[in-house]
Structure formats: structure tokens, C-alpha cells
Design a protein around this motif. Structure first.
Motif, PDB file in Angstrom:
ATOM      1  N   ARG A   7      31.240  41.597  37.103  1.00 56.15           N
ATOM      2  CA  ARG A   7      31.957  40.684  36.208  1.00 56.15           C
ATOM      3  C   ARG A   7      31.863  39.246  36.681  1.00 56.15           C
ATOM      4  O   ARG A   7      31.997  38.316  35.891  1.00 56.15           O
ATOM      5  CB  ARG A   7      33.417  41.105  36.027  1.00 56.15           C
ATOM      6  N   GLU A   8      31.591  39.038  37.990  1.00 55.50           N
ATOM      7  CA  GLU A   8      31.322  37.679  38.452  1.00 55.50           C
ATOM      8  C   GLU A   8      29.993  37.190  37.881  1.00 55.50           C
ATOM      9  O   GLU A   8      29.866  36.052  37.429  1.00 55.50           O
ATOM     10  CB  GLU A   8      31.289  37.627  39.977  1.00 55.50           C
ATOM     11  N   ILE A   9      29.004  38.080  37.886  1.00 52.82           N
ATOM     12  CA  ILE A   9      27.690  37.727  37.341  1.00 52.82           C
ATOM     13  C   ILE A   9      27.770  37.516  35.833  1.00 52.82           C
ATOM     14  O   ILE A   9      27.301  36.506  35.304  1.00 52.82           O
ATOM     15  CB  ILE A   9      26.665  38.832  37.677  1.00 52.82           C
ATOM     16  N   VAL A  10      28.395  38.477  35.142  1.00 48.61           N
ATOM     17  CA  VAL A  10      28.486  38.397  33.681  1.00 48.61           C
ATOM     18  C   VAL A  10      29.306  37.179  33.258  1.00 48.61           C
ATOM     19  O   VAL A  10      28.941  36.459  32.319  1.00 48.61           O
ATOM     20  CB  VAL A  10      29.099  39.691  33.107  1.00 48.61           C
ATOM     21  N   GLY A  11      30.419  36.934  33.956  1.00 47.13           N
ATOM     22  CA  GLY A  11      31.251  35.783  33.611  1.00 47.13           C
ATOM     23  C   GLY A  11      30.503  34.474  33.740  1.00 47.13           C
ATOM     24  O   GLY A  11      30.614  33.586  32.892  1.00 47.13           O
ATOM     25  N   ASN A  12      29.703  34.344  34.807  1.00 50.40           N
ATOM     26  CA  ASN A  12      28.922  33.126  34.992  1.00 50.40           C
ATOM     27  C   ASN A  12      27.786  33.016  33.988  1.00 50.40           C
ATOM     28  O   ASN A  12      27.430  31.910  33.562  1.00 50.40           O
ATOM     29  CB  ASN A  12      28.378  33.072  36.417  1.00 50.40           C
ATOM     30  N   LEU A  13      27.208  34.145  33.591  1.00 52.24           N
ATOM     31  CA  LEU A  13      26.161  34.112  32.568  1.00 52.24           C
ATOM     32  C   LEU A  13      26.736  33.669  31.226  1.00 52.24           C
ATOM     33  O   LEU A  13      26.077  32.945  30.470  1.00 52.24           O
ATOM     34  CB  LEU A  13      25.496  35.485  32.437  1.00 52.24           C
ATOM     35  N   PRO A  31      33.835  29.821  22.102  1.00 52.31           N
ATOM     36  CA  PRO A  31      34.344  31.185  22.315  1.00 52.31           C
ATOM     37  C   PRO A  31      33.568  31.969  23.370  1.00 52.31           C
ATOM     38  O   PRO A  31      34.148  32.781  24.089  1.00 52.31           O
ATOM     39  CB  PRO A  31      34.193  31.828  20.927  1.00 52.31           C
ATOM     40  N   VAL A  32      32.258  31.701  23.489  1.00 55.79           N
ATOM     41  CA  VAL A  32      31.480  32.366  24.531  1.00 55.79           C
ATOM     42  C   VAL A  32      31.983  31.939  25.908  1.00 55.79           C
ATOM     43  O   VAL A  32      32.137  32.757  26.820  1.00 55.79           O
ATOM     44  CB  VAL A  32      29.977  32.033  24.381  1.00 55.79           C
ATOM     45  N   GLY A  33      32.276  30.648  26.053  1.00 53.17           N
ATOM     46  CA  GLY A  33      32.809  30.164  27.320  1.00 53.17           C
ATOM     47  C   GLY A  33      34.155  30.771  27.645  1.00 53.17           C
ATOM     48  O   GLY A  33      34.433  31.103  28.805  1.00 53.17           O
ATOM     49  N   ILE A  34      34.999  30.941  26.640  1.00 54.33           N
ATOM     50  CA  ILE A  34      36.322  31.532  26.859  1.00 54.33           C
ATOM     51  C   ILE A  34      36.197  32.959  27.389  1.00 54.33           C
ATOM     52  O   ILE A  34      36.944  33.367  28.290  1.00 54.33           O
ATOM     53  CB  ILE A  34      37.138  31.502  25.553  1.00 54.33           C
ATOM     54  N   ALA A  35      35.247  33.721  26.845  1.00 53.48           N
ATOM     55  CA  ALA A  35      35.039  35.096  27.316  1.00 53.48           C
ATOM     56  C   ALA A  35      34.671  35.106  28.803  1.00 53.48           C
ATOM     57  O   ALA A  35      35.167  35.925  29.585  1.00 53.48           O
ATOM     58  CB  ALA A  35      33.948  35.771  26.486  1.00 53.48           C
ATOM     59  N   GLY A  36      33.798  34.175  29.197  1.00 50.39           N
ATOM     60  CA  GLY A  36      33.432  34.074  30.607  1.00 50.39           C
ATOM     61  C   GLY A  36      34.602  33.662  31.475  1.00 50.39           C
ATOM     62  O   GLY A  36      34.766  34.163  32.591  1.00 50.39           O
ATOM     63  N   ASN A  37      35.442  32.763  30.980  1.00 54.82           N
ATOM     64  CA  ASN A  37      36.615  32.319  31.729  1.00 54.82           C
ATOM     65  C   ASN A  37      37.564  33.470  32.020  1.00 54.82           C
ATOM     66  O   ASN A  37      38.127  33.569  33.120  1.00 54.82           O
ATOM     67  CB  ASN A  37      37.376  31.242  30.955  1.00 54.82           C
ATOM     68  N   LEU A  38      37.776  34.340  31.054  1.00 57.21           N
ATOM     69  CA  LEU A  38      38.675  35.480  31.241  1.00 57.21           C
ATOM     70  C   LEU A  38      38.169  36.398  32.356  1.00 57.21           C
ATOM     71  O   LEU A  38      38.951  36.882  33.184  1.00 57.21           O
ATOM     72  CB  LEU A  38      38.812  36.264  29.938  1.00 57.21           C
ATOM     73  N   LEU A  39      36.868  36.617  32.396  1.00 58.46           N
ATOM     74  CA  LEU A  39      36.303  37.460  33.442  1.00 58.46           C
ATOM     75  C   LEU A  39      36.425  36.792  34.814  1.00 58.46           C
ATOM     76  O   LEU A  39      36.837  37.418  35.798  1.00 58.46           O
ATOM     77  CB  LEU A  39      34.831  37.751  33.143  1.00 58.46           C
ATOM     78  N   LEU A  40      36.087  35.520  34.885  1.00 55.34           N
ATOM     79  CA  LEU A  40      36.083  34.828  36.175  1.00 55.34           C
ATOM     80  C   LEU A  40      37.484  34.615  36.724  1.00 55.34           C
ATOM     81  O   LEU A  40      37.662  34.512  37.942  1.00 55.34           O
ATOM     82  CB  LEU A  40      35.352  33.490  36.047  1.00 55.34           C
ATOM     83  N   PHE A  41      38.483  34.563  35.870  1.00 51.50           N
ATOM     84  CA  PHE A  41      39.862  34.442  36.346  1.00 51.50           C
ATOM     85  C   PHE A  41      40.207  35.603  37.272  1.00 51.50           C
ATOM     86  O   PHE A  41      40.838  35.416  38.319  1.00 51.50           O
ATOM     87  CB  PHE A  41      40.825  34.415  35.160  1.00 51.50           C
ATOM     88  N   THR A  42      39.778  36.813  36.910  1.00 48.15           N
ATOM     89  CA  THR A  42      40.065  37.985  37.735  1.00 48.15           C
ATOM     90  C   THR A  42      39.229  38.005  39.006  1.00 48.15           C
ATOM     91  O   THR A  42      39.616  38.621  40.002  1.00 48.15           O
ATOM     92  CB  THR A  42      39.818  39.281  36.946  1.00 48.15           C
ATOM     93  N   ALA A  48      27.160  35.049  43.920  1.00 50.31           N
ATOM     94  CA  ALA A  48      26.634  35.027  42.559  1.00 50.31           C
ATOM     95  C   ALA A  48      27.018  33.731  41.860  1.00 50.31           C
ATOM     96  O   ALA A  48      26.193  33.095  41.194  1.00 50.31           O
ATOM     97  CB  ALA A  48      27.149  36.227  41.765  1.00 50.31           C
ATOM     98  N   SER A  49      28.259  33.321  42.017  1.00 48.18           N
ATOM     99  CA  SER A  49      28.719  32.071  41.412  1.00 48.18           C
ATOM    100  C   SER A  49      28.001  30.878  42.026  1.00 48.18           C
ATOM    101  O   SER A  49      27.654  29.921  41.320  1.00 48.18           O
ATOM    102  CB  SER A  49      30.234  31.917  41.588  1.00 48.18           C
ATOM    103  N   ALA A  50      27.754  30.916  43.341  1.00 50.29           N
ATOM    104  CA  ALA A  50      27.059  29.808  44.001  1.00 50.29           C
ATOM    105  C   ALA A  50      25.646  29.649  43.467  1.00 50.29           C
ATOM    106  O   ALA A  50      25.187  28.528  43.191  1.00 50.29           O
ATOM    107  CB  ALA A  50      27.034  30.038  45.514  1.00 50.29           C
TER     108      ALA A  50
END
Length: 222
Positions: free
Chosen positions: A22-28, A46-57, A188-190
Motif C-alpha cells: 500500500r506504500e507503493i500503490v499509494g505513491n503510484l 480524486p486519484v490523489g485522494i485515494a493515494g492519500n488515504l493509503l499513505l496515511f496508514t 518505496a516512498s523515497a
């Protein structure tokens, strides 16, 4: 196991390192949102919001029991900020898209006064948030986490307003973000931040080219 459970728990193992999918998917999702923003597409929000929700966790590692039990409160908090500002940007671009011009946003320079305010906001926001994130126990160096949060807020707002300078704010965020994420173990985020850095420079020049074409078109009509 359903898709949500799999996405929450699935890991990619590289040597001794475990990276959450989910770190990879959120950043993608974030990268896709940046691509949409460069092309001035409303769906970028909206695509960015979906990634934000994943990266929050992801960035509240100790809270959600992830393989990397490190909390980056600035990184986690900025995901909430992204969602709030992205809703604003989504509304702004949708309104513009439904206007007679049918253009989601018209890139333009923010102007010297706004640039000064943005610079002051970057420094001031970092100074204010650093002791707050320190008290919460954020990962060192805490000022870097505060810098990233502040820059992300200003860049997202600048994108909503159509200021071409917002791309350069992202560059400033990425320069600090890459070493912080590496030291915190969010590899992954780096890696994706490196791509962001290159991409934001491209986006800056793309928006500059759009501005030039708009000026040329206006000159022909005048």
C-alpha cells in the motif's frame, strides 16, 4: 482474504527489507495524480485522494502495526491536509471545466507578492510545526518533516489556484523528503520521491509552455 485485507497486509520483500504494497500503490496514485495535474485533468484530484488515504496508514507505522514502526506525523498529517485541499481544488477545477472556456485551470504566474508570501509561509510553517511534531515524537530531523508538510500544503493550494510556481515548491519538498524517507526506512516512498522530483521539473516547464502558447494566442487575437 478480500482485496482490502490483502492491500492492507501485503508486503514486498527485497533482501531483509519488507515494503508494504500500500506504500507503493499509494505513491503510484500520487504519481498518477501529478501526471493528471500536469495535463490539467480534473480526475487528478480524486486519484490523489485515494493515494492519500493509503499513505496515511503507512506513515503511522507504530499505530497501524506495520513492519516499519516509525511514525512520521508530518507525512501522515499532510495526507489529511491533502484530502482537504484536494477537495477544494477538485471543486475549483470542476467549476472552471464547466465554464464557457471548458478549461480546468489556466496556468499563470503567482506574482512577486505571492512568491514572497509563499517563501515566508514555508519558513514560518516549518518553524511553527517543528516543536509540535517534536512533542508528538516524530522522527528526526523533525524540521524536515515540518518542511515537507508545509511545502505540501502550499504546493497543493498553488495547484488549485493555477500558479505555475507550485511545481517548484514540490521540488523543494522532494529535496528534503528523499533523505528523510531513506533514513526512516520508507524506501518505496523515497524512490518515488526521486521520480516526483524529475516529474515536477517537467511539469513546471510544461505549464510554462502552456502559458507561452496562451500569450501567443492572445497576441494574435488582439
Amino acid at each position: 482474504m478480500n482485496l482490502i485485507e490483502w492491500l492492507f497486509d501485503a508486503q514486498l520483500h527485497i533482501g531483509t527489507q519488507a515494503i508494504l504494497w500500500r506504500e507503493i500503490v499509494g505513491n503510484l496514485f500520487g504519481l498518477a495524480s501529478a501526471l493528471g495535474g500536469m495535463r490539467r485533468k480534473v480526475w487528478a484530484w480524486p486519484v490523489g485522494i485515494a493515494g492519500n488515504l493509503l499513505l496515511f496508514t503507512v506513515f503511522l507505522g507504530a499505530v497501524f502495526g506495520t513492519p516499519n514502526p516509525i511514525n512520521l506525523y508530518g507525512q501522515a498529517g499532510r495526507q489529511i491536509m491533502f484530502i482537504v485541499v484536494s477537495i477544494y481544488g477538485w471543486i475549483q477545477w470542476s467549476r472552471a471545466r464547466n465554464s464557457p472556456t471548458r478549461v480546468a485551470v489556466t496556468p499563470h504566474w503567482a506574482g512577486n507578492r505571492v512568491r514572497i508570501l509563499l517563501g515566508a509561509g514555508m519558513i514560518g510553517g516549518t518553524l511553527v510545526l517543528t516543536p509540535i511534531f517534536t512533542a508528538l515524537g516524530s522522527f528526526e530531523p523533525v524540521w524536515a518533516d515540518a518542511w515537507i508538510f508545509t511545502g505540501s500544503l502550499l504546493a497543493t493550494y498553488g495547484m488549485a489556484k493555477g500558479w505555475t510556481e507550485f511545481w517548484l515548491i514540490w521540488v523543494a519538498v522532494d529535496i528534503v523528503g528523499v533523505p528523510l524517507l531513506v533514513s526512516a526506512g520508507y524506501y518505496a516512498s523515497a524512490v518515488l520521491y526521486v521520480f516526483y522530483g524529475v516529474f515536477t521539473l517537467i511539469g513546471f516547464f510544461v505549464w510554462m509552455r502552456v502559458q507561452r502558447r496562451q500569450r501567443e494566442a492572445q497576441a494574435l487575437l488582439s
